[in-house]
Design a protein around this motif. Structure first.
Motif, PDB file in Angstrom:
ATOM      1  N   VAL A  76       0.739  -1.112  -0.009  1.00 21.33           N
ATOM      2  CA  VAL A  76       0.549  -0.174  -0.287  1.00 21.33           C
ATOM      3  C   VAL A  76       1.257   1.109   0.072  1.00 21.33           C
ATOM      4  CG1 VAL A  76      -1.959   1.126   1.560  1.00 21.33           C
ATOM      5  CG2 VAL A  76      -1.393  -0.757   1.201  1.00 21.33           C
ATOM      6  N   ARG A  77       0.715   1.595  -1.112  1.00 27.89           N
ATOM      7  CA  ARG A  77       1.424   3.036  -1.053  1.00 27.89           C
ATOM      8  C   ARG A  77       0.271   4.545  -0.926  1.00 27.89           C
ATOM      9  NH1 ARG A  77       4.133   4.332  -6.002  1.00 27.89           N
ATOM     10  NH2 ARG A  77       5.351   5.753  -5.363  1.00 27.89           N
ATOM     11  N   ALA A  78       0.649   5.089   0.155  1.00 31.43           N
ATOM     12  CA  ALA A  78      -0.131   6.622   0.276  1.00 31.43           C
ATOM     13  C   ALA A  78      -0.061   7.725  -0.146  1.00 31.43           C
ATOM     14  CB  ALA A  78      -0.021   6.941   2.342  1.00 31.43           C
ATOM     15  N   PRO A  79       1.117   7.998  -0.686  1.00 34.37           N
ATOM     16  CA  PRO A  79       0.925   9.055  -2.045  1.00 34.37           C
ATOM     17  C   PRO A  79       0.738   8.312  -3.356  1.00 34.37           C
ATOM     18  CG  PRO A  79       2.908   8.836  -1.392  1.00 34.37           C
ATOM     19  CD  PRO A  79       2.752   7.655  -0.342  1.00 34.37           C
ATOM     20  N   GLY A  80      -0.780   9.233  -4.466  1.00 32.62           N
ATOM     21  CA  GLY A  80      -1.030   8.862  -4.952  1.00 32.62           C
ATOM     22  C   GLY A  80      -2.653   7.683  -4.703  1.00 32.62           C
ATOM     23  N   ARG A  81      -2.783   6.892  -3.697  1.00 34.63           N
ATOM     24  CA  ARG A  81      -3.256   6.130  -2.697  1.00 34.63           C
ATOM     25  C   ARG A  81      -3.359   4.921  -3.469  1.00 34.63           C
ATOM     26  NH1 ARG A  81      -5.295   8.174   1.915  1.00 34.63           N
ATOM     27  NH2 ARG A  81      -7.931   7.083   1.771  1.00 34.63           N
ATOM     28  N   LYS A  82      -2.121   4.130  -3.990  1.00 35.63           N
ATOM     29  CA  LYS A  82      -2.448   2.827  -4.437  1.00 35.63           C
ATOM     30  C   LYS A  82      -2.227   1.772  -4.142  1.00 35.63           C
ATOM     31  CE  LYS A  82      -1.483   5.500  -9.157  1.00 35.63           C
ATOM     32  NZ  LYS A  82       0.016   5.553  -9.222  1.00 35.63           N
ATOM     33  N   ALA A  83      -3.082   0.774  -4.421  1.00 35.86           N
ATOM     34  CA  ALA A  83      -2.347  -0.849  -4.015  1.00 35.86           C
ATOM     35  C   ALA A  83      -2.357  -1.308  -4.768  1.00 35.86           C
ATOM     36  CB  ALA A  83      -3.652  -0.613  -3.080  1.00 35.86           C
ATOM     37  N   LEU A  84      -1.896  -2.416  -4.536  1.00 37.78           N
ATOM     38  CA  LEU A  84      -1.251  -4.128  -4.652  1.00 37.78           C
ATOM     39  C   LEU A  84      -1.587  -4.646  -4.317  1.00 37.78           C
ATOM     40  CD1 LEU A  84       0.009  -5.081  -7.814  1.00 37.78           C
ATOM     41  CD2 LEU A  84       2.537  -4.686  -6.752  1.00 37.78           C
ATOM     42  N   ILE A  85      -2.365  -6.025  -5.011  1.00 42.66           N
ATOM     43  CA  ILE A  85      -3.310  -6.655  -3.890  1.00 42.66           C
ATOM     44  C   ILE A  85      -2.267  -8.506  -4.110  1.00 42.66           C
ATOM     45  CG2 ILE A  85      -5.115  -7.794  -3.109  1.00 42.66           C
ATOM     46  CD1 ILE A  85      -5.583  -5.324  -2.463  1.00 42.66           C
ATOM     47  N   SER A  86      -1.880  -8.954  -3.299  1.00 43.70           N
ATOM     48  CA  SER A  86      -1.334  -9.826  -3.814  1.00 43.70           C
ATOM     49  C   SER A  86      -1.854 -10.968  -4.163  1.00 43.70           C
ATOM     50  CB  SER A  86      -0.765 -10.356  -2.119  1.00 43.70           C
ATOM     51  OG  SER A  86       0.035  -9.214  -1.767  1.00 43.70           O
ATOM     52  N   ARG A  87      -1.410 -12.303  -4.346  1.00 41.98           N
ATOM     53  CA  ARG A  87      -1.674 -13.470  -4.767  1.00 41.98           C
ATOM     54  C   ARG A  87      -0.915 -14.443  -4.519  1.00 41.98           C
ATOM     55  NH1 ARG A  87      -1.191 -17.753  -9.246  1.00 41.98           N
ATOM     56  NH2 ARG A  87      -2.410 -18.897  -9.267  1.00 41.98           N
ATOM     57  N   CYS A  98       5.326  -9.065   9.964  1.00 40.41           N
ATOM     58  CA  CYS A  98       4.121  -9.715   9.060  1.00 40.41           C
ATOM     59  C   CYS A  98       2.850  -9.265   9.995  1.00 40.41           C
ATOM     60  CB  CYS A  98       4.065 -11.593   9.682  1.00 40.41           C
ATOM     61  SG  CYS A  98       5.644 -12.159   9.200  1.00 40.41           S
ATOM     62  N   LEU A  99       2.558  -8.885  11.017  1.00 39.88           N
ATOM     63  CA  LEU A  99       1.366  -9.148  11.250  1.00 39.88           C
ATOM     64  C   LEU A  99       0.918  -7.534  11.723  1.00 39.88           C
ATOM     65  CD1 LEU A  99       2.422  -9.916  15.219  1.00 39.88           C
ATOM     66  CD2 LEU A  99       0.520 -11.259  13.681  1.00 39.88           C
ATOM     67  N   SER A 100       1.392  -6.575  10.929  1.00 36.40           N
ATOM     68  CA  SER A 100       1.031  -5.621  10.562  1.00 36.40           C
ATOM     69  C   SER A 100       1.465  -4.727   9.264  1.00 36.40           C
ATOM     70  CB  SER A 100       1.422  -3.772  11.157  1.00 36.40           C
ATOM     71  OG  SER A 100       2.884  -3.550  10.932  1.00 36.40           O
ATOM     72  N   LEU A 101      -0.175  -4.198   8.421  1.00 34.94           N
ATOM     73  CA  LEU A 101       0.049  -3.545   7.113  1.00 34.94           C
ATOM     74  C   LEU A 101       0.596  -2.256   6.543  1.00 34.94           C
ATOM     75  CD1 LEU A 101       0.103  -4.176   3.964  1.00 34.94           C
ATOM     76  CD2 LEU A 101      -2.436  -4.130   3.993  1.00 34.94           C
ATOM     77  N   PRO A 102       1.228  -1.789   6.049  1.00 34.40           N
ATOM     78  CA  PRO A 102       2.112  -0.815   6.703  1.00 34.40           C
ATOM     79  C   PRO A 102       1.632   0.392   5.637  1.00 34.40           C
ATOM     80  CG  PRO A 102       3.793  -1.402   5.521  1.00 34.40           C
ATOM     81  CD  PRO A 102       2.840  -2.220   5.996  1.00 34.40           C
ATOM     82  N   PHE A 103       0.576   1.646   6.017  1.00 38.67           N
ATOM     83  CA  PHE A 103       0.646   2.241   4.225  1.00 38.67           C
ATOM     84  C   PHE A 103       1.350   3.241   4.546  1.00 38.67           C
ATOM     85  CE2 PHE A 103      -4.666   2.545   5.234  1.00 38.67           C
ATOM     86  CZ  PHE A 103      -4.346   1.579   5.129  1.00 38.67           C
ATOM     87  N   LEU A 104       2.528   2.904   3.066  1.00 42.08           N
ATOM     88  CA  LEU A 104       3.871   3.502   2.633  1.00 42.08           C
ATOM     89  C   LEU A 104       3.933   4.534   2.325  1.00 42.08           C
ATOM     90  CD1 LEU A 104       5.699   0.067   1.162  1.00 42.08           C
ATOM     91  CD2 LEU A 104       6.529   1.013   3.566  1.00 42.08           C
ATOM     92  N   LEU A 105       5.384   5.848   2.806  1.00 39.18           N
ATOM     93  CA  LEU A 105       5.026   6.563   2.416  1.00 39.18           C
ATOM     94  C   LEU A 105       5.632   7.209   1.746  1.00 39.18           C
ATOM     95  CD1 LEU A 105       5.431   8.545   5.741  1.00 39.18           C
ATOM     96  CD2 LEU A 105       3.522   8.514   4.404  1.00 39.18           C
ATOM     97  N   ILE A 106       6.063   6.356   0.612  1.00 40.82           N
ATOM     98  CA  ILE A 106       7.024   6.730  -0.724  1.00 40.82           C
ATOM     99  C   ILE A 106       6.579   5.876  -1.548  1.00 40.82           C
ATOM    100  CG2 ILE A 106       9.305   6.980   0.970  1.00 40.82           C
ATOM    101  CD1 ILE A 106      10.189   4.371   0.427  1.00 40.82           C
TER     102      ILE A 106
END
Length: 267
Positions: free
Chosen positions: A81-92, A259-267
């Motif tokens: 998850v990338r906070a800039p641009g509000r984009k997320a790549l969902i895993s498979r 593993c226990l948290s999903l960060p909202f990355l700032l980059i």
């Protein structure tokens, strides 16, 4: 434009978590003590983990537990998850029993206004294989993440993406983690240190290898598992402040503090 490492204080300040489900004791694990998982203790440890993050000023968004998915507490694996641009790549997931965990994450992120992109079959990518630094993104080529997953990651990040063949652990972050300041903690017996030549390397003793799975909170603060005194002392000598949490029940399920948290990355 990527930020230089001297200009960024933290990689994230918000995370997503979800407590273990009732099925947590049935987690996918190679650990010899996996049959001794104590669900009630795991729930308490998860609360302590969340409290530790909040006490350090991290915003924690909580999702309900996910019935039917024993490993769903390990939410980091579900997305990037990338906070800039509000984009997320969902895993498979490369681990077939975990496929489906990502659906509720996708739904939650879309409600927050994120644009989601799915990793498509036959590609596989799990968040535990992705090490984000200020300038470069490393990704483990493992039993869980394949070449197609690496390509999906390259499309998602503007930074350079470097693939690291990783055979001795099932996720790259089990062997190496970024702790800011152009520095990594690493178990050299488990992953080739040559891939991280441009970084200062703090070497974790092999008998404390589990302590290499640390979460960098920014401003020289590190969240790490309790009970690894030599690694903690090494980090303190390098000027870091360590925040230690007991994650014994998650270790039995081959999981750690990242593993226990999903960060909202700032980059």
């Amino acid at each position: 434009m990527s930020m230089g490492h001297e200009r960024i204080k933290e990689l994230f300040n918000t995370v997503l978590v979800r407590p273990p489900s009732r099925e947590f004791p049935r987690c996918v694990s190679t650990h010899p003590l996996r049959n001794t998982v104590d669900l009630n203790l795991a729930l308490r440890q998860h609360e302590d983990y969340v409290n530790a993050l909040q006490e350090e000023g991290i915003e924690v968004k909580k999702l309900p537990s996910l019935d039917g998915f024993p490993d769903s507490v390990f939410i980091q694996d579900t997305a990037l998850v990338r906070a800039p641009g509000r984009k997320a790549l969902i895993s498979r997931f490369g681990e077939p029993s975990r496929r489906g965990e990502e659906a509720s994450i996708r739904e939650f992120l879309e409600k927050l206004g994120f644009i989601t992109v799915n990793v498509e079959a036959p590609a596989t990518l799990e968040g535990g294989d992705v090490m984000v630094t200020d300038a470069v993104v490393f990704v483990g080529l493992t039993t869980r993440t394949n070449v197609g997953g690496v390509e999906a990651l390259k499309s998602f990040f503007k930074q350079e993406v470097i693939a690291v063949p990783t055979e001795k652990v099932f996720h790259l972050l089990s062997a190496v983690n970024y702790i800011g300041n152009k520095t990594v903690v690493i178990v050299p017996e488990l992953v080739d240190p040559q891939y991280f030549r441009g970084f200062k390397q703090i070497r974790v003793p092999l008998d404390e290898a589990y302590a290499a799975n640390v979460l960098y909170l920014g401003e020289n603060r590190i969240l790490m598992p309790k009970g690894y005194p030599r690694t903690a002392e090494k980090l303190r000598k390098e000027g870091y402040r360590t925040v230690e949490v007991d994650v014994s029940e998650f270790r039995k399920c081959d999981g750690g503090v990242t593993c226990l948290s999903l960060p909202f990355l700032l980059i």
